[in-house]
Structure formats: structure tokens, C-alpha cells
Design an enzyme around this catalytic site. Sequence first.
Site, PDB file in Angstrom:
ATOM      1  CB  ILE A  80       1.944   9.557  13.791  1.00 31.87           C
ATOM      2  CG1 ILE A  80       2.590   9.487  15.165  1.00 31.87           C
ATOM      3  CG2 ILE A  80       2.821  10.035  12.636  1.00 31.87           C
ATOM      4  CD1 ILE A  80       2.925  10.970  15.410  1.00 31.87           C
TER       5      ILE A  80
ATOM      6  CD  GLU B 200      -2.691   8.238   7.568  1.00 24.15           C
ATOM      7  OE1 GLU B 200      -2.270   7.480   6.995  1.00 24.15           O
ATOM      8  OE2 GLU B 200      -2.282   8.979   8.238  1.00 24.15           O
TER       9      GLU B 200
ATOM     10  CB  CYS C 196       7.557  -7.166  -2.810  1.00 24.24           C
ATOM     11  SG  CYS C 196       8.132  -8.979  -2.617  1.00 24.24           S
TER      12      CYS C 196
ATOM     13  CD1 TRP D 229      10.587   5.373   0.233  1.00 24.60           C
ATOM     14  CD2 TRP D 229       8.756   5.742   1.396  1.00 24.60           C
ATOM     15  NE1 TRP D 229      11.090   5.454   1.418  1.00 24.60           N
ATOM     16  CE2 TRP D 229       9.791   5.628   2.259  1.00 24.60           C
ATOM     17  CE3 TRP D 229       7.522   5.974   1.794  1.00 24.60           C
ATOM     18  CZ2 TRP D 229       9.593   5.497   3.558  1.00 24.60           C
ATOM     19  CZ3 TRP D 229       7.273   5.969   3.198  1.00 24.60           C
ATOM     20  CH2 TRP D 229       8.221   5.790   4.298  1.00 24.60           C
TER      21      TRP D 229
ATOM     22  CG  ASP E 156       3.174  12.143   7.577  1.00 27.88           C
ATOM     23  OD1 ASP E 156       3.287  12.472   8.705  1.00 27.88           O
ATOM     24  OD2 ASP E 156       1.822  11.300   7.400  1.00 27.88           O
TER      25      ASP E 156
ATOM     26  CB  CYS F  39       8.980   6.941  11.474  1.00 28.72           C
ATOM     27  SG  CYS F  39       8.455   7.218   9.664  1.00 28.72           S
TER      28      CYS F  39
ATOM     29  CG  HIS G 114       8.240   0.256  15.139  1.00 29.77           C
ATOM     30  ND1 HIS G 114       8.543   1.691  15.517  1.00 29.77           N
ATOM     31  CD2 HIS G 114       8.130   0.381  13.893  1.00 29.77           C
ATOM     32  CE1 HIS G 114       8.539   2.606  14.533  1.00 29.77           C
ATOM     33  NE2 HIS G 114       8.217   1.818  13.352  1.00 29.77           N
TER      34      HIS G 114
HETATM   35  N1  GLN Z   1       0.556   9.600   8.587  1.00 26.73           N
HETATM   36  C1  GLN Z   1       1.123   8.200   8.527  1.00 26.73           C
HETATM   37  C2  GLN Z   1       0.650   7.235   9.354  1.00 26.73           C
HETATM   38  O1  GLN Z   1       0.114   7.692  10.570  1.00 26.73           O
HETATM   39  C3  GLN Z   1       2.755   8.153   8.735  1.00 26.73           C
HETATM   40  C4  GLN Z   1       3.290   6.912   8.449  1.00 26.73           C
HETATM   41  C5  GLN Z   1       5.102   7.150   8.591  1.00 26.73           C
HETATM   42  O2  GLN Z   1       5.440   8.316   8.901  1.00 26.73           O
HETATM   43  N2  GLN Z   1       5.460   6.273   8.132  1.00 26.73           N
HETATM   44  O3  GLN Z   1       0.437   6.112   8.981  1.00 26.73           O
HETATM   45 ZN    ZN Z   2       6.528   7.330  10.989  1.00 30.63          ZN
END
Ligand code: GLN
Ligand code: ZN
Length: 723
Positions: A402, A450, A482, A527, A565, A609, A661
Amino acid sequence: MARTAVLGLPRVGPDRELKFALEAFWAGRIGTEELHDTARELRRSNWERAAGIDVIPSSDFSFYDHVLDTAHGLGVVDGDYFAHARGTATRPPLEMTKWFDTNYHYLVPELRAEQAFTLHPEHWIGPLEEAAALGIKTRPVVLGPYSFLSLAKGAKPELHALIPVYTQLLHELAQAGATEVQLDEPCLALDGVPAAYAEVFAELNAAPIDIALATYFAPADPLVFTLPAAEIHLDLVRAPEQLAPALEAVQGRLSLGVIDGRNVWAADLDLALDRIDAAVAALGSERVTIAPSCSLLHVPYSAARETNIDPEIRPWLAFADEKLQELTTLKAALHGDRDTLLEPARDISSARRTSTLTNDPAVRSRAGALTAADYERDTRFPERHAAQRARTPLPELPTTTIGSFPQTPEIRAARRELRGEAYERFMRGQIAEVISHQEAVGLDVLVHGEPERNDMVEYFGERLSGFVFSQFGWVQSYGSRCVKPPILYGDVSRPAPMTVRWWQHAQSLTVKPVKGMLTGPVTILQWSFVRDDQPRAETCTQIALAIQDEVRDLEAAGCFAIQVDEAALREGLPLRRAEQDSYVRWAVDAFRLTVAAARADTQVHTHMCYSEFNEMMEHIVRLDADVLSIEASRSDMEVLDAFAAGLEYPNEIGPGIYDIHSPRIPSTDELERLLELAERRIPRERLWANPDCGLKTRGWNEVRPALTNLVAAARRRRAAVRV
Ligand code: GLN
Ligand code: ZN
């Protein structure tokens, strides 16, 4: 005379004192005494902050979450408070979910069949008496029975079953010296309020204490106006249209939520006064309370501290402290010399309205010139699919991830400490490692990992114009966690490419395709603290155009697959059904606008997600992404039923088969079984194999074997007979 009130204050501390005390306590570095000292000090300083306000809350403070406090106070969970919040070796924590449409998360109480309710009133009585000892009179905040029950799960009893325990609480509060209680019933502003609530309320109202019944985040059900409450609180920022009908119906005091408790902008006090004047004319000033729209839990403490923010912009901001000041000014203006009292606020409003910082003509004319064609890709999915496979052949069940890879302490330290050449060298090294790891494992479509991003929204906010970042602007997300949302104040544009060189570096290291990785406009909007001087849809369109520029540049650099995303698409859904359609329409449009410019042979991915797609299906189809990756593993692929049934999902899907998770490493057998389950619902030609979400919170020792197994599972399925 009218009075001022506040429904709740931020509680993590101006310097996140509660967070650090909790973490020290959990790590065994401090004891209960010290933790309680910190809490007492935070409560005291909050009461001091609110000293100029007529009605000050107590028991709005929480060590972790106010719904958990309520569950404990009603005897639904035992006294091992943090065990319910965080889990223990033998017991999972309570489920956590979003508090309405905010970014605060509460713990979901689980009710048992024949659930007994027994009162443990310390959470409410303690702070009431603590304040009284300081000479401060407070109004305790209690989450009401209807909302508590609506927010809980499990074997829910009839609402009536809660009357005795709540009645007892109200009596005990009265005995402890409270003359008024704030009964929070936000669920009375959702669809489906039962008429029976009136009877329940009448029973509670028999207790010897005034009830201020609070609704927020949406228009209250009209039933609320007719209840014989001492006071009714309405959110007039989100739903100003309810003022007129409420004025005709209310029997007691009306609390006007005229200051935005969900956003960070200085208020238009003239607009607020129009509403207050109308209420005073109808009810008399004795029956009017001036308040923020909801608890100030959702905004930071003090804008005055943000000395790093552009001095032109800073006065436009109002965090909790400034909002309290606005309430005081409004009350004074009701009786005093308006022009003098309001002059500073008027100056700020007009400076903001006319500032060149909020009005970029180039952005406005670009958005103004958009036509329907700008939201459409040139070709339909079947032709795009063929063009994409011709350009970049992929095996069946292509494997990918992802986007993020483990964010090690080393990476975080590098982002904090390194600059210039050293930073560049470090990040390139990280990307090279992630690429070589993916090649070794045998993934088909790679990512750069990333490492340069702390957060998927902040990273882009920092590179787009129209955003500022606070230093101390933390708001509670859950427990000790936070977030510090970016502040979107002006027209948004992208001065320079944001991700292209990282992608280029990654792609230069491999012959396999590397996905470009972007955050979508709706998620950036959702966000951030967003400007309130134009509709959100308009702001979202501007963000979409800025991200579209990045899509074009990635494509021009040779990028085959680009992922946008939209993690927060669903959570932006308005609380009331009547408003949901228009939101989904503009939100999906913003995504389409972002990617519409992509060529037919560029593969557009998106990722979400979560897994509740049932009512959203037609909108998900309308996104028209070539490949959609979603969360699915924990539901045993059942979410795919929505994609297979009725309105069949026509494009490619990657149902997450590795649950990121959890620290568990799924076996090849297990992953293969999930792929097979997926194939029972979606033909293999349209399936991908990938994890549920980004890998940044996991460790390499988990990611390495899990991805190895994922690739092995996909290979086994490719060799297996089709189901
Ligand atoms: N590209 C983001 C990652 O891999 C996507 C995160 C997400 O959707 N919360 O962290
Ligand atoms: Zn996600």
C-alpha cells in the site's frame, strides 16, 4: 441577563502534559499519585482559563475517554480502567471508533445480555467537589442515556433500563451541590430518534437538578425543542436553520452554539450577534445562553502561542482560549457599545476576507474554467486495462503493497535531524533498501516506501501553498494520542513537484514498475483544519487540481502506476442521511478530477483503509480507479460480497489479505485461503494480492516474512485451478 457557557475544554494539556504523564505511568516511571497530580493540575488550570465564563464544566476531563468513563460510572466495565482502553496480555481492549464525524476516537462499551447498571459516581462527583473546594462552581457533564446506548454495542437493553442509574446519579450530583447538569445527547441530532425519548427525559427531569440538554454536530431532532428541559443547547454553526423553529417551541433557556467548536477561525461576531439578538427578542435575555457549538475538545488551547505563524494569518485564528474570549465579548456586546467592542474582530474579519493570501486569481480562474470533461478519463476501463497490460505485463494476481514500509527510529531521527545533502543521501539509501527488499521477496509492483513522510497529509500540506502549521496545535485523537492538523487558510496550489524525484530514484533502481504515491484531496481536506470562508467542496476542488499537477508530473517522468490514497473518504460522510448524497457526489468528483488527466496506459490505484462499502458501492464504482485496494482480511473477505453482488464492481480490486493492524504474521496457507475466498467472489483476472494498509507501523521482522508468505500464496493460487 444572558449568560455564557462552555460545554467542555481541551484536556491533554497545553504541552500535552496528560500524554506524557500517561505514558510515564504506563511505563512504570511514575505512580498513581503523580498521575493524579497532573490530572488535578490540568483541571485546575482549565477552570482558571474559563474563569470569565458564567457556566464552567466539570467532569469533562478524562484520563483516556469520556465514553469509557461513562461505561465505568454505570458499572458496565470494572475499575481496571486502562485495561479496557489498552488491553492486557489476556484481554483485548474495547473496540475503538470515531466520535461522530470528528477525529476523536472513543471506546465502544460492550453490553452483555441482562446487563446490570450500578452507579460508581466518582467520575462526576470528584471533580465537582474538587472545583468547589477551589471556590469554583461548575456544571458536571454527563453523557446521556440515549447517546450512551446508541454508541455502545452488544446486547442493548431498552432505553428505560437506564433510567434508575441515571436518576440516582442526578440525585447524587444534586446532593453534592450541583444545581445544574449538562446532559450530552449528541445522538438526538442523528436520524431515527424514538418518540419514547420524551418519556425517558420526563423521568430524568423529575430529579431535583436543572438539566441542560446538549446536542451538537448536526440539527437536533425537532422532538428536542419540545422537551421540558431547563436548557436546550443547539449547534448553530453546523445547523443555524434550527434556531427559528427552536425559538417557537422551547420552554426553558436556549443555549446558542454560535462559536465554532470544531474549527480554528476567529468568529464573525456580527453573524453570531444576529442569532443572539433573535433569541433575546423571542425569549428575553434571561433565557439565552451564549456558547461554543460543542465541546472545545476538538481545538487546541491557545493561538496566542503560535508565534511562528505568519503574522498576517495568526490573528485570524481562535483556539480554545480565544473562543472563550469571543464568548465574553459577545455577552458584553449584547448590553454594551457594540461598535467599540466589535471593532477589533471586524478588522480581523475584513483583513482576512480581502487578503491576497486567501485569494489567488490563478487558482480561482483554473477552478472556474472546469467543465464536465475535466472529470472524465478519455477511455473506459476495458480499453484502459488492455493498454495498461500491453505497456506493463503483469502476472495474474499481481502482488503489491500500500505504500509505506517500516518507519524505524532511525528514519524518524533522520527526518528530524538531517538536512540538505545528508538528508538526501539517507533517504536515497532507505529507498534503495526498500526496493531491493521488494525485489528479493518477488513483489510485482513496487513502492518507494515513504521514508520521507511523517504523515500522509502533513507531507503534502507542507509542500502546497495555502497551508500553515502550528507549533502547539495538538488535539486529542484517542487516549494519549494527539494529532496536529495542518491549517488550510487560503487558495491551494502546488508550487513545485512534491514526490517526483523520490519516485525517479526508486524507479532507477529496478526494472519492475514503482507506484507513485499521493494522498487524495478528500483525505487532505478531512484531516486538516479547513478555511470556513468558502464551501468545503470548493476547497476540495482546489486541492484536487494541485494533486492533479503531481499526477501529470509523475506520468511525464514515466510513472506507470499512480496511487491516490483516499483513507478518509468515508469518514467525511455527513451525519444526517439527507446531506450525505451531495457530499459523496463532490468528494468522488474531486478524486475523479485528480486522476482524470492520466493517460489510458497509466494505471490509477486508490486505497481505502476500511471495509464498510455496502451503502457506498455506487460511489466507489464512480471513482473509476483502475485498481482499488481495501481492508478485508479480518472479515474473511466478506466485504467482497458488496463488490460481487448486484452492482458488480467492474474494475480491479486488491482485498487486503495481510492484517497490518496486528503483529501476527499470517502463514502462506492462511493467505492462500483468503485469496481463494476472494476468487469465489471476484474473478481472478481482476484480483490483486496486497496487505490491508501501509506497513509503517510494523517492524521489519514482521514485514519480511509476511510479504514472503504473501508472494508465495499468490504464486500458489496462480498455479491452482480456477474456482
Ligand atoms: N500510502 C499510505 C501508507 O502506505 C496509505 C496510508 C493509509 O491509507 N492510511 O502508509
Ligand atoms: Zn490504509
